[in-house]
Design an enzyme around this catalytic site. Structure first.
Site, short mmCIF file in Angstrom:
data_model
loop_
_atom_site.label_atom_id
_atom_site.label_comp_id
_atom_site.label_asym_id
_atom_site.label_seq_id
_atom_site.Cartn_x
_atom_site.Cartn_y
_atom_site.Cartn_z
N ASP A 8 41.19 63.05 7.30
CA ASP A 8 40.41 64.15 6.75
C ASP A 8 40.33 65.21 7.83
O ASP A 8 39.54 65.09 8.77
CB ASP A 8 39.02 63.66 6.35
N GLU A 168 40.96 66.61 -1.27
CA GLU A 168 39.81 65.90 -0.70
C GLU A 168 38.93 65.22 -1.76
O GLU A 168 38.57 64.04 -1.59
CB GLU A 168 38.98 66.88 0.15
#
Length: 629
Positions: A8, A168
């Site tokens: 991430d 995401e």
């Protein structure tokens, strides 16, 4: 097979995760933390990444880069506001792209992001005991083609093989739904440091199907921080007639204090912001201080317009999925900014359900990325998981009259491919320029141009006769490829991309080479620091031996003390040859001292220790050093 990891790459913090025993696990960094600040600092030839870079930001504001994700793959005219409020210099680059000037050098946002990726992967490789190359990197669902391609390039510059670029919120849904067996419709509300996404998915029987996505790539926690920065600076200016935002060091301290205040107000009703010696009076040179109390109510007042902006994307995602709020089974909060109490209230107000907080908002995205990496590598522990994602924005071409002709509409399942036939507007037109656009507005000028492609060599024909076949092909990463050919003549022509904000192949190759060179230089610097630190530690150990063994032969003590003094000079000199020589001599004198001291003990001399008694562990005191090679 070497393991693939999920990353991430966040605006504020980044996280890396890997599949272990059928479950995704966060990998702690070299500092022992589960998150790594997405901060890079440049100090001479040295690059600092993560927490160490963040700690020195106030003293090095012009060369400490943060929130760079807001600039990646963007055009200069899209980010002027964010650029103007940064303590470091952000400017227009080639072709309307964005560049960051540091110490006279222009850096692409991809280069800076690559530094963060490299540090995380290096730390993870050390923890796992194996070299990592294959990665899945996440991006906001509402990232356009240029931003996705730029993120992939950042991974490439870091020397990584980017298996997939995944949205995401979709990654967070994978982490949430990995062990759930029933059918659910979930809404992922992702408010991070720099972007806001809303994604609606259907989960069931191992299938994760995205129904719609929406968002705002100019809304995130940094915008909430900026409201506090402006308030503090405004209050200080009223009192002292001085704008702290014009002082880089003061601005950096304001940004850090505002972020802390926002975090504090997630659990407290008020917080005190205290910044002593924030600046000096320009006339008297006396120090000035800033201290203010910020209540949660005042914070919500300052950010009221931002809070209102989260509502529209939620409603748009519901409409695109053809759902009402009652059709949502669970709301998953992702991103650190969802901890803001007012944000939670708004989500509950819109959907009518208390948000599910079973997943860690800071880690869920990376965990889901690791699941995706496992799926790609065929991890048998995951079973049959199918991920069906969508493209966030409509893509099309500019046609006569300055309009956009949509080719692939938003929320189309990816990968996707579509071909349309176009023609010429003038007689004997030898070529056409195809302006590839992304956005939802009807006029081409109101959308983002991803690139202009020239198709040349069309045979002379009347207007409307040529058959120009344009194909849009979006891969599983959401990255677009465009091709074109003239059908009537059967002749194919090459397509050339111009004026895109992403880096060309030559730039990427050059940056990869620079990154490898920097990695080697960084390794040499690290080894040099370790040698210096090792010598200094040995010096301290030697002085400790002299102090603890007062009854040792004076000659041996004097020689060891002289060697320790020589080591101290060598550490200060930073000369490799001097350090090596001092290390060798100190090791030799320490061995000689230990031998002389041992002989003195065996000859009946008591060893000085606690209250003059022998120490039980003296026989292992030299275990930490070895003979020079």
């Amino acid at each position: 097979m070497a393991k693939a990891v999920g990353i991430d790459l966040g605006t504020t913090n980044s996280v890396i995760s890997v599949m272990e025993g059928g479950r995704p696990e966060v990998i702690v960094n070299a500092e022992g933390a589960r998150t790594t600040p997405s901060v890079v600092a440049y100090k001479g030839d040295e690059r600092l990444v993560g927490q160490i870079a963040r700690r020195q930001a106030a003293l090095n504001p012009g060369a400490t880069l943060f929130e760079v994700k807001r600039f990646i793959g963007r055009r200069w005219d899209e980010v002027r506001e964010e650029a103007n409020r940064s303590p470091f210099k952000v400017k227009e680059g080639p072709g309307g792209s964005v560049r960051i000037e540091v110490n006279g050098q222009d850096l692409a946002p991809e280069q800076v992001s690559a530094e963060v990726l490299r540090k995380m992967v290096a730390d993870a490789s050390a923890k796992l005991g194996t070299s990592i190359k294959d990665v899945v990197i996440t991006v906001p669902a509402y990232f356009d083609n240029s931003q996705r391609e730029a993120t992939r390039q950042a991974g490439e510059i870091a020397g990584l093989n980017v298996l997939r670029v995944i949205n995401e919120p979709t990654a967070a849904a994978l982490a949430y739904g990995l062990e759930r067996k029933g059918n659910e419709t979930i809404l992922v509300f992702d408010l991070g440091g720099g972007t806001f996404d809303v994604t609606i998915l259907e989960l069931g029987d191992g299938v994760f199907e995205v129904k719609s996505t929406s968002g705002d790539t100019h809304l995130g926690g940094a915008d909430f921080d900026q409201r506090v920065v402006d308030w503090l600076a405004g209050e200080f200016q009223k009192e002292h007639n001085f704008d702290l935002r014009k002082d880089k060091q003061a601005l950096q301290r304001l940004i850090e204090a505002s972020e802390k205040a926002k975090i504090d107000l997630s659990s407290a009703s008020e917080t005190t912001i205290s910044l002593p010696f924030i600046t000096f009076d320009p006339e008297t040179r006396t120090p000035m201080h800033l201290e203010r109390t910020l209540t949660r109510a005042k914070f919500e007042e300052l950010t009221a317009d931002l809070l209102r902006r989260v509502r529209e994307p939620v409603q748009r995602a519901l409409d695109d999925a053809k759902l009402t709020a009652s059709g949502i089974d669970e709301v998953i909060l992702v991103g650190g900014s969802t901890r803001i109490p007012a944000v939670k209230r708004i989500v509950q107000d819109i959907i009518g359900k208390t948000p599910n907080e079973s997943v860690n908002p800071d880690e869920a995205v990376a965990l889901g990325a690791a699941v995706q990496a496992g799926i790609i590598q065929g991890d048998s522990s995951l079973g049959d998981i199918v991920l069906v994602d969508v493209t966030p924005l409509t893509m099309g071409v500019e046609v006569k009259g300055g309009m956009i002709a949509p080719m692939i509409t938003r929320n189309t399942t990816v990968p996707a491919k579509k071909t349309e036939i176009y023609t010429t507007a003038e007689n004997n037109q030898p070529g056409v320029e195809i302006n590839v656009l992304q956005g939802e507005r009807p006029m081409a000028s109101d959308n983002k141009s991803l690139g202009r492609f020239k198709l040349e060599g069309i045979p002379p024909m009347p207007a409307g006769r040529p058959q120009i076949e344009v194909t849009f092909d979006i891969d599983a990463n959401g990255i677009l490829n465009v091709s074109a050919r003239e059908k009537t003549s059967g002749k194919e022509a090459s397509i050339r991309i111009e004026n895109t904000t992403t880096l060309d192949r030559g730039d990427v190759d050059r940056m990869v080479q620079e990154a490898e060179q920097n990695a080697a230089a960084d390794k040499q610097r690290r080894e040099k620091v370790e040698k210096r630190n090792n010598l200094d530690s040995l010096r301290v150990q030697a002085l400790g031996q002299i102090e603890e063994n007062a009854s040792a032969p004076q000659d041996a003590k004097d020689k060891l003390k002289a060697a320790a003094d020589e080591a101290e000079e060598a550490v200060r000199s930073d000369d490799d040859a001097q350090i090596a020589g001092a290390q060798k001599r100190l090791e030799e004198e320490l061995r000689t001292f230990m031998t002389a001291n041992q002989a003195g003990q065996e000859g009946g001399q008591p060893q000085a220790g606690a209250q003059g008694q022998p120490k039980a562990d003296d026989d292992v005191i030299d275990a930490d050093f070895k003979p020079a090679e």
